[in-house]
Design a protein around this motif. Structure first.
Motif, short mmCIF file in Angstrom:
data_model
loop_
_atom_site.label_atom_id
_atom_site.label_comp_id
_atom_site.label_asym_id
_atom_site.label_seq_id
_atom_site.Cartn_x
_atom_site.Cartn_y
_atom_site.Cartn_z
N UNK B 15 1.34 -3.82 -15.32
CA UNK B 15 0.37 -4.80 -15.42
C UNK B 15 1.00 -6.20 -15.28
N UNK B 16 0.73 -6.74 -14.33
CA UNK B 16 1.04 -8.09 -14.08
C UNK B 16 2.58 -8.40 -13.55
N UNK B 17 3.27 -7.28 -13.34
CA UNK B 17 4.72 -7.29 -12.81
C UNK B 17 4.81 -7.23 -11.24
N UNK B 18 5.19 -8.32 -10.72
CA UNK B 18 5.30 -8.39 -9.12
C UNK B 18 5.69 -7.04 -8.44
N UNK B 19 5.27 -6.69 -7.46
CA UNK B 19 5.79 -5.42 -6.73
C UNK B 19 5.95 -5.58 -5.33
N UNK B 20 6.80 -4.83 -4.49
CA UNK B 20 6.91 -5.08 -3.19
C UNK B 20 6.81 -3.90 -2.78
N UNK B 21 6.06 -3.30 -1.40
CA UNK B 21 5.98 -1.98 -0.82
C UNK B 21 6.57 -2.35 0.54
N UNK B 22 7.14 -1.27 1.14
CA UNK B 22 7.96 -1.65 2.22
C UNK B 22 7.49 -0.57 3.40
N UNK B 23 7.54 -1.18 4.75
CA UNK B 23 7.22 -0.32 5.81
C UNK B 23 8.14 -0.68 7.00
N UNK B 24 8.68 0.19 7.68
CA UNK B 24 9.41 0.21 8.79
C UNK B 24 9.05 1.01 9.88
N UNK B 25 9.27 0.60 11.11
CA UNK B 25 8.74 1.50 12.15
C UNK B 25 9.89 1.42 13.47
N UNK B 72 10.54 -4.61 13.04
CA UNK B 72 10.53 -3.41 12.55
C UNK B 72 10.03 -3.18 11.37
N UNK B 73 9.95 -4.28 10.29
CA UNK B 73 9.63 -4.30 8.96
C UNK B 73 8.48 -5.26 8.74
N UNK B 74 7.64 -4.54 7.77
CA UNK B 74 6.57 -5.33 7.19
C UNK B 74 6.59 -5.02 5.70
N UNK B 75 6.37 -6.16 4.86
CA UNK B 75 6.42 -5.73 3.39
C UNK B 75 5.01 -6.16 2.88
N UNK B 76 4.41 -5.56 1.85
CA UNK B 76 3.35 -5.83 0.97
C UNK B 76 3.85 -6.51 -0.49
N UNK B 77 3.39 -7.46 -0.57
CA UNK B 77 3.73 -8.13 -1.92
C UNK B 77 2.47 -8.26 -2.74
N UNK B 78 2.63 -7.60 -4.07
CA UNK B 78 1.43 -7.69 -5.04
C UNK B 78 1.89 -8.61 -6.14
N UNK B 79 1.45 -9.73 -6.16
CA UNK B 79 2.15 -10.66 -7.10
C UNK B 79 1.82 -10.54 -8.57
N UNK B 80 0.59 -10.16 -8.97
CA UNK B 80 0.39 -9.83 -10.20
C UNK B 80 -0.71 -8.60 -10.28
N UNK B 81 -0.29 -7.43 -10.22
CA UNK B 81 -0.87 -6.20 -10.07
C UNK B 81 -1.97 -6.02 -11.18
N UNK B 82 -2.92 -5.82 -10.95
CA UNK B 82 -3.86 -5.46 -12.01
C UNK B 82 -4.37 -3.85 -11.82
N UNK B 83 -5.01 -3.38 -12.85
CA UNK B 83 -5.24 -1.89 -12.93
C UNK B 83 -6.13 -1.39 -11.79
N UNK B 84 -7.00 -2.38 -11.19
CA UNK B 84 -7.86 -2.20 -10.27
C UNK B 84 -7.12 -1.99 -8.82
N UNK B 85 -5.83 -2.36 -8.90
CA UNK B 85 -4.89 -2.37 -7.68
C UNK B 85 -4.22 -1.17 -7.58
N UNK B 86 -4.36 -0.21 -8.35
CA UNK B 86 -3.59 1.26 -8.24
C UNK B 86 -4.48 1.84 -7.07
N UNK B 87 -3.79 2.25 -6.14
CA UNK B 87 -4.31 2.88 -4.94
C UNK B 87 -3.20 3.49 -4.10
N UNK B 88 -3.59 4.03 -2.90
CA UNK B 88 -2.79 4.45 -1.91
C UNK B 88 -2.58 3.42 -1.00
#
Lengths: 114, 113
Positions: B15-25, B72-88
Motif C-alpha cells: 500500500x502506497x509503494x510506487x510500482x511500474x508495469x511494463x509493456x513492449x510490442x 516499442x515500450x510503454x509504462x504504467x506508473x502507479x504512484x501510490x497504490x491503494x487496495x482498490x488498485x488491485x486488478x489485471x
C-alpha cells in the motif's frame, strides 16, 4: 453506467451444438462492434467484427448478427468445440470523445462440454 | 512472432509503494493502450498513446501515469497504490486510432498488500 452489457456471465453448451452469446448496448451512435475471446492467462484476442452498415458477418464457424433497432448483437458459434471454451467479450466503438475507443462488456464464460 | 509482451505477469506491492508495469510490442504499431480490469468487470481504458501524443480518460485517477519513451515500450506508473488498485492491467496496441483491431498482451496482475 454500463453502455455495453453482457447479461449472461456464463453459458454451457454441448459439443457440436450452437453457442449463442448475446450483447446489448445503449448508445445508438456506436457503429462498429467486435468480439474478443480470452483464454486463462492470456490476453483477449480478436475474433470477429461487424460494422453498423451490415446486419451479419460470417467467418468460418463464427457469425455475428447485429440488430440496430434493438441495440443488440449476438455471436453464434456452430458447431461448438471444446477449444471454444473461453471468456468472450463484446466491444463497441465509441467516438463521442473525439477519438475512437472501445467500450467492453463484462464478458460471458463459455464452456463447451465434450 | 510479432506480439505484445507485458512484464511482470504478477506484481505484488505494498500500500502506497510506487510500482511500474511494463509493456513492449514488436508490431510497430502507432497506438498503445492501458486497460484496467477488475474481477468480473469489463476492461476499462485508462489512457492511450498515439505515437507520442498522450490521451488520458477523464475518469482515470491522477495516481496513474504513463510513459512511452519510444515506439516499442510503454509504462504504467502507479504512484501510490491503494487496495482498490488491485486488478489485471492489460496493454494493447493498434496500427492507428480508427476502428482497428487491438492486440492485447497477457496482462499483469497487481496485488496490493
Amino acid at each position: 453506467d454500463q453502455q455495453v452489457k453482457q447479461n449472461s456471465p456464463s453459458l454451457s453448451v454441448q459439443e457440436g451444438r450452437i453457442s449463442i452469446l448475446n450483447c446489448d448496448y445503449t448508445n445508438s451512435m456506436f457503429d462498429y462492434f467486435l468480439w474478443y475471446k480470452k483464454y486463462p492467462a492470456e490476453g483477449p484476442t480478436f475474433l470477429i467484427s461487424i460494422s453498423s452498415i451490415k446486419d451479419k458477418n460470417e467467418d468460418g464457424r463464427f457469425t455475428v448478427f447485429l440488430n440496430k433497432s434493438a441495440k443488440h448483437l449476438s455471436l453464434h458459434i456452430v458447431p461448438s468445440q471444446p477449444g471454444d471454451s473461453a471468456v468472450y467479450f463484446c466491444a463497441a466503438s465509441d467516438y463521442t470523445s473525439g477519438t475512437y475507443k472501445y467500450i467492453f462488456g463484462t464478458g460471458t464464460r463459455l464452456k463447451v462440454l465434450a | 512472432d510479432a506480439m505484445v509482451i507485458q512484464n511482470p505477469r504478477y506484481q505484488v506491492t505494498q500500500f502506497g509503494k510506487p510500482v511500474t508495469l511494463s509493456c513492449s510490442q514488436t508490431l510497430n504499431h502507432n497506438v498503445m493502450y492501458w486497460y484496467q480490469q477488475k474481477s468480473s468487470q469489463a476492461p476499462k481504458l485508462l489512457f492511450h498513446y498515439y505515437d507520442k501524443d498522450f490521451n488520458n480518460e477523464a475518469d482515470t485517477p491522477d495516481n496513474f501515469q504513463s510513459r512511452r519513451p519510444n515506439t516499442s515500450f510503454c509504462f504504467l506508473d502507479i504512484r501510490s497504490p491503494g487496495l482498490g488498485d488491485a486488478a489485471m492491467y492489460l496493454c494493447a496496441t493498434s496500427r492507428g486510432r480508427e476502428q482497428e483491431t487491438q492486440y492485447f498482451g497477457p496482462g499483469t496482475r497487481l496485488l496490493v498488500l
